[in-house]
Motif scaffolding. Structure first.
Motif, PDB file in Angstrom:
ATOM      1  N   ASP A 250      -4.271 -69.464  -8.504  1.00  0.00           N
ATOM      2  CA  ASP A 250      -5.573 -69.148  -7.910  1.00  0.00           C
ATOM      3  C   ASP A 250      -6.683 -69.028  -8.943  1.00  0.00           C
ATOM      4  N   ALA A 251      -6.324 -68.881 -10.216  1.00  0.00           N
ATOM      5  CA  ALA A 251      -7.335 -68.655 -11.262  1.00  0.00           C
ATOM      6  C   ALA A 251      -6.862 -69.305 -12.552  1.00  0.00           C
ATOM      7  N   LEU A 252      -6.858 -70.614 -12.594  1.00  0.00           N
ATOM      8  CA  LEU A 252      -6.366 -71.330 -13.773  1.00  0.00           C
ATOM      9  C   LEU A 252      -7.312 -71.099 -14.949  1.00  0.00           C
ATOM     10  N   PRO A 253      -6.785 -70.684 -16.108  1.00  0.00           N
ATOM     11  CA  PRO A 253      -7.640 -70.294 -17.240  1.00  0.00           C
ATOM     12  C   PRO A 253      -8.083 -71.476 -18.099  1.00  0.00           C
ATOM     13  N   PHE A 254      -8.662 -72.485 -17.444  1.00  0.00           N
ATOM     14  CA  PHE A 254      -9.089 -73.688 -18.153  1.00  0.00           C
ATOM     15  C   PHE A 254     -10.475 -74.096 -17.660  1.00  0.00           C
ATOM     16  N   ALA A 255     -11.205 -74.760 -18.536  1.00  0.00           N
ATOM     17  CA  ALA A 255     -12.539 -75.231 -18.175  1.00  0.00           C
ATOM     18  C   ALA A 255     -12.446 -76.400 -17.193  1.00  0.00           C
ATOM     19  N   ASP A 256     -13.548 -76.676 -16.527  1.00  0.00           N
ATOM     20  CA  ASP A 256     -13.611 -77.813 -15.608  1.00  0.00           C
ATOM     21  C   ASP A 256     -13.246 -79.102 -16.352  1.00  0.00           C
ATOM     22  N   ALA A 257     -12.534 -79.981 -15.653  1.00  0.00           N
ATOM     23  CA  ALA A 257     -12.244 -81.335 -16.152  1.00  0.00           C
ATOM     24  C   ALA A 257     -11.489 -81.335 -17.481  1.00  0.00           C
ATOM     25  N   THR A 258     -10.611 -80.351 -17.689  1.00  0.00           N
ATOM     26  CA  THR A 258      -9.839 -80.275 -18.935  1.00  0.00           C
ATOM     27  C   THR A 258      -8.723 -81.310 -18.984  1.00  0.00           C
ATOM     28  N   PHE A 259      -8.144 -81.649 -17.833  1.00  0.00           N
ATOM     29  CA  PHE A 259      -6.937 -82.473 -17.789  1.00  0.00           C
ATOM     30  C   PHE A 259      -7.195 -83.803 -17.087  1.00  0.00           C
ATOM     31  N   THR A 260      -6.387 -84.789 -17.459  1.00  0.00           N
ATOM     32  CA  THR A 260      -6.478 -86.096 -16.801  1.00  0.00           C
ATOM     33  C   THR A 260      -5.399 -86.268 -15.736  1.00  0.00           C
ATOM     34  N   ALA A 261      -4.447 -85.342 -15.688  1.00  0.00           N
ATOM     35  CA  ALA A 261      -3.404 -85.374 -14.658  1.00  0.00           C
ATOM     36  C   ALA A 261      -2.950 -83.946 -14.392  1.00  0.00           C
ATOM     37  N   VAL A 262      -2.667 -83.654 -13.125  1.00  0.00           N
ATOM     38  CA  VAL A 262      -2.182 -82.336 -12.715  1.00  0.00           C
ATOM     39  C   VAL A 262      -0.995 -82.533 -11.786  1.00  0.00           C
ATOM     40  N   THR A 263       0.057 -81.752 -12.001  1.00  0.00           N
ATOM     41  CA  THR A 263       1.224 -81.806 -11.125  1.00  0.00           C
ATOM     42  C   THR A 263       1.574 -80.403 -10.642  1.00  0.00           C
ATOM     43  N   CYS A 264       2.273 -80.356  -9.525  1.00  0.00           N
ATOM     44  CA  CYS A 264       2.808 -79.103  -8.994  1.00  0.00           C
ATOM     45  C   CYS A 264       4.000 -79.481  -8.123  1.00  0.00           C
ATOM     46  N   ARG A 265       5.188 -79.064  -8.533  1.00  0.00           N
ATOM     47  CA  ARG A 265       6.412 -79.527  -7.861  1.00  0.00           C
ATOM     48  C   ARG A 265       7.218 -78.353  -7.301  1.00  0.00           C
ATOM     49  N   ARG A 266       7.500 -78.414  -6.017  1.00  0.00           N
ATOM     50  CA  ARG A 266       8.382 -77.470  -5.317  1.00  0.00           C
ATOM     51  C   ARG A 266       7.934 -76.018  -5.451  1.00  0.00           C
ATOM     52  N   ALA A 267       6.641 -75.782  -5.399  1.00  0.00           N
ATOM     53  CA  ALA A 267       6.148 -74.417  -5.595  1.00  0.00           C
ATOM     54  C   ALA A 267       5.080 -73.993  -4.606  1.00  0.00           C
ATOM     55  N   ALA A 268       4.360 -74.935  -4.012  1.00  0.00           N
ATOM     56  CA  ALA A 268       3.159 -74.592  -3.252  1.00  0.00           C
ATOM     57  C   ALA A 268       3.446 -73.709  -2.045  1.00  0.00           C
TER      58      ALA A 268
END
Length: 404
Positions: A250-268
């Protein structure tokens, strides 16, 4: 007086005593402060600690000593952090001291001979093993405090931390989490490149992050639960491109547009605020970046969906909600994700294996068995239930890959 190695050698026949103490930290400006006590008549500072009174538990004794010696009460307890052993000052007994970690509020003040010191700039300390403890556990303390603050004391997030803290080792040895068709499809369709900076949200024991590690420039795996990341660290050995951090989806500690890919597996299905978490993932993803999600899904048809969801809730107290694949598609469309893949895969699981992974207690197992007995033939068919000697069902996951 100088404490040397002779205090750390246990003579034969010396009586043993148990003590308890506290490592009390207070968040400050980009640093943590620790409460230390000036040792009466001796050079240097010490951690608050003392003997265990009759009828006291170790954590009760530690809290009492912290209150008596530093004037601190009403603290957030984060559990036992370390045990240290040595002779007492007069070398007449062998002391085994259990240290508990506490968090004080930002404005907390100490009393008596206590003072606050930066955890990164400790003063001279009387007992060498206490300084060694603080230095050795500095990173762990920072992570545990961040974990506590980021959870926001939300009871549902605390349930997730408890569940996965207790079951971290089991998930680290789960063959299906380590490698399965859903992970293969995620890697194939996300199309990682050597220039990608990838974020894996709710990384758990790190299997997804490790799978992408050799294929990208860097990976950050974040999770709400420290114990899961401890297991992940064992996997990371020799993989310098991967690092871990405690963080709330809910509160990722990163600036906007930091990453070029994001994943989330078996957790949502554990996320308390699912749509907000997805917005956070997209916030830290650069325009044109790819997002890949995998989560368990319910049958689209009723009454199978209701049966499966009731079983999930009984099995795992940290489960929030699972969605049908069609709901996932609509959710990502509203978030502005252009989907290139939506595919459902399934695996037949033994009910006993599924319950064992979550550590489901006997009462909840009985309730699940009762729900299956009461369910209609249609509901059991929709979840692929097979009432064999070792009953099984079909576990389904949806893989979604798209572009921001």
């Amino acid at each position: 007086m100088r404490i040397d190695e002779s205090w750390y050698r246990k003579p034969p026949g010396v009586p043993e005593h148990t003590s308890a103490g506290g490592v009390v930290v207070r968040p400050g400006d980009a640093q943590l402060f620790v409460a230390l006590i000036r040792e009466g008549g001796q050079p240097g500072y010490v951690l608050p600690k003392g003997h265990v009174e009759p009828g006291e538990s170790l954590d009760e004794a530690a809290a009492r000593e912290v209150s008596e010696e530093a004037g601190l009460a009403g603290l957030t307890t984060l559990g036992e952090i370390a045990v240290r052993e040595r002779l007492n000052l007069k070398k007449t007994s062998w002391k085994r001291t259990h240290y508990f970690l506490y968090v004080a509020g930002p404005g907390s003040s100490v009393q008596g001979l206590a003072e606050w010191f930066s955890l990164d700039a400790l003063p001279p300390m009387f007992w060498p093993e206490q300084r060694e403890l603080l230095e050795a556990c500095r990173s762990q303390i920072a992570v545990l405090v961040a974990q506590s603050l980021q959870a926001g004391r939300d009871p549902r997030k605390e349930a997730t931390q408890r569940q996965f803290g207790q079951r971290a080792r089991a998930y680290a040895h789960s063959a299906s989490h380590r490698h399965d068709t859903d992970l293969d499809l995620l890697v194939e369709h996300l199309k990682p490149t050597s220039s990608d900076c990838l974020l894996d949200v709710a990384t758990g024991t790190g299997f997804t992050a490790v799978a992408f590690g050799p294929l990208v420039r860097s990976v950050v795996g974040v999770d709400l639960t420290w114990e899961m990341l401890q297991e992940a660290e064992a996997l990371r050995s020799g993989r310098d491109r991967i690092r871990w951090a405690v963080a709330d989806a809910d509160a990722l500690p990163f600036a906007d547009a930091t990453f070029t890919a994001v994943t989330c597996r078996r957790a949502a299905h554990h996320f308390v605020h699912l749509e907000h978490a997805i917005r956070e993932m997209l916030r830290v993803l650069a325009v044109g970046g790819r997002i890949g999600l995998v989560d368990q899904v319910l049958p689209d048809d009723e009454p199978g969906g209701t049966l499966m969801e009731s079983m999930e809730i009984l099995r795992d107290p940290s489960h929030v909600r699972a969605l049908p694949a069609s709901r996932w598609q609509a959710l990502l469309a509203r978030a502005g994700v252009a989907l290139s893949l939506m595919q459902t895969v399934e695996r037949r699981l033994a009910v006993s294996e599924w319950l064992e992974l979550a550590g489901t207690d006997l009462a909840r197992r009985d309730a699940i068995e009762a729900a299956l007995r009461r369910a209609s033939p249609q509901a059991r068919e929709q979840i692929g239930y097979a009432a064999t000697q070792n009953p099984t069902f079909l576990k389904r996951w949806v893989i979604l890959v798209g572009t921001k």
